[in-house]
Design an enzyme around this catalytic site. Structure first.
Site, short mmCIF file in Angstrom:
data_model
loop_
_atom_site.label_atom_id
_atom_site.label_comp_id
_atom_site.label_asym_id
_atom_site.label_seq_id
_atom_site.Cartn_x
_atom_site.Cartn_y
_atom_site.Cartn_z
N ASN A 1 0.83 -1.19 0.00
CA ASN A 1 0.00 0.00 0.00
C ASN A 1 0.87 1.24 0.00
O ASN A 1 2.00 1.22 0.50
CB ASN A 1 -0.88 0.08 1.25
CG ASN A 1 -1.93 -1.01 1.32
OD1 ASN A 1 -2.47 -1.43 0.30
ND2 ASN A 1 -2.23 -1.46 2.52
N GLY B 1 2.17 -6.37 4.27
CA GLY B 1 3.08 -7.30 3.59
C GLY B 1 4.40 -6.65 3.26
O GLY B 1 5.47 -7.18 3.55
N ALA B 2 4.34 -5.46 2.64
CA ALA B 2 5.56 -4.76 2.25
C ALA B 2 6.38 -4.36 3.47
O ALA B 2 7.61 -4.48 3.46
CB ALA B 2 5.21 -3.54 1.41
N THR C 1 1.19 -9.50 21.16
CA THR C 1 1.92 -8.26 21.43
C THR C 1 0.99 -7.24 22.07
O THR C 1 -0.20 -7.17 21.76
CB THR C 1 2.51 -7.67 20.14
OG1 THR C 1 1.46 -7.39 19.21
CG2 THR C 1 3.49 -8.66 19.50
N THR D 1 3.39 3.62 14.04
CA THR D 1 2.98 2.98 12.78
C THR D 1 4.09 2.05 12.28
O THR D 1 5.24 2.46 12.14
CB THR D 1 2.71 4.03 11.70
OG1 THR D 1 1.88 5.06 12.23
CG2 THR D 1 2.04 3.40 10.50
N ASP E 1 4.55 -4.56 12.44
CA ASP E 1 5.13 -5.21 11.25
C ASP E 1 6.62 -5.44 11.43
O ASP E 1 7.16 -6.46 10.98
CB ASP E 1 4.88 -4.35 10.01
CG ASP E 1 3.41 -4.25 9.67
OD1 ASP E 1 2.66 -5.20 9.97
OD2 ASP E 1 3.00 -3.21 9.10
#
Length: 310
Positions: free
Chosen positions: A13, A43-44, A228, A260, A264
């Site tokens: 995205n 994902g990225a 988490t 943010t 990930d």
């Protein structure tokens, strides 16, 4: 010896990020402090984290779909700059690239996110025949997935990975209910407390983290469940009876500038640690350090640390 291969199948995205001193109330208009665009997508981001945090002997491959637009071009280049192999990223000439609208509260560093799947919705089962994983070179050491692509695609891939004996690391975010018969296909399940509550049918405010991890393991997860908890650390539990609380990174509130992408970063770091042979406990601790470094820098992908920073 062939390198370890971490393959991420998931979303790409472009983040449209607005920063404000506080979040607007319903119907209220505020003047933002800043606006910028940046590469992202769960994902990225996880692919970038895995690549930046990998040592020698690990390759990271991204599989997904972007539009044939400027956003798609920049997304692929950002991953290449992080060391990710993007040969598996398909360019769709019709659909636009996925986007995420992110509002960051400057006072708390917390964020609110609204996603438009765009080309990510084109990552369907058709792209992954039954022989998909057997054709990979080098062979996949770990498959990492999230839920910003269609759920049916993810479930199909969990089936294929399980049949091929590939270690799967699943981060079901944003969370939706997962059919119970798919838990035994997962090796490692990583969720935050909101996702854990949704998957177990509990209210977040009343969530018993240890009980939630036990419940998810009892559904058949083959390796570990990690929950988490942001600034509060987290908890992990394994099928062989090990478990414990993760201590949060100790830092001054002024050092936290952007949460943010912290989750990930944690997931990408965990994947690297697992393929490098670390135990779940070691992987969790190392991933926690990586996430702690991430929140000190701005940007979901731009703020992800490199291995030499840990």
């Amino acid at each position: 010896m062939s390198p370890k291969n971490i393959t991420i199948i998931g979303s790409l995205n472009t983040d449209l990020v607005t920063r404000t001193r506080r979040l607007p109330a319903p119907g209220e208009t505020l003047t933002a402090k800043s606006f910028n665009t940046a590469p992202g997508g769960k994902g990225a981001n996880q692919a970038a984290a895995a690549a930046r945090l990998s040592g020698d002997g690990v390759v990271v491959k991204m599989v997904g779909c972007v539009g044939g637009d400027e956003f798609g071009r920049d997304l692929k280049q950002a991953l290449v700059d992080s060391g990710v192999d993007v040969e598996g990223v398909v360019v769709d000439k019709v659909e636009k690239s996925g986007t995420a609208i992110i509002i960051v509260d400057e006072d708390t560093a917390e964020n609110r996110i609204l996603i438009n799947l765009g080309a990510n919705a084109k990552v369907t089962k058709v792209l992954f025949p039954d022989s998909y994983f057997t054709s990979m070179n080098p062979p996949i050491s770990a498959l990492l997935m999230q839920l910003e692509i269609p759920l049916q695609t993810v479930l199909h891939l969990l089936n294929l990975a399980d049949a091929a004996g590939i270690t799967s690391i699943f981060n079901p975010a944003p969370a939706v209910p997962i059919p119970v018969n798919f838990y035994p296909k997962m090796d490692h399940l990583i969720v935050n407390e909101t996702e854990a509550a949704l998957l177990t049918g509990e209210e977040v405010e009343e969530l018993d983290v240890e009980a939630a991890a036990k419940t998810l393991l009892e559904r058949g997860v083959k390796g570990s469940v990690v929950i988490t908890l942001g600034a509060k650390g987290g908890y992990f539990s394994t099928v062989d009876g090990k478990g414990g609380w993760m201590k949060p990174e100790v830092m001054e509130p002024k050092d936290v500038v952007d949460t943010t992408g912290a989750g990930d970063t944690f997931v990408g770091a965990f994947a690297v640690a697992i393929v490098e042979g670390k135990s779940v406990e070691e992987a969790v601790k190392w991933a926690g350090v990586a996430a702690g470094r991430k929140v000190r820098k701005r940007g979901a992908m731009a703020g992800i640390p490199w291995r030499n920073e840990l």
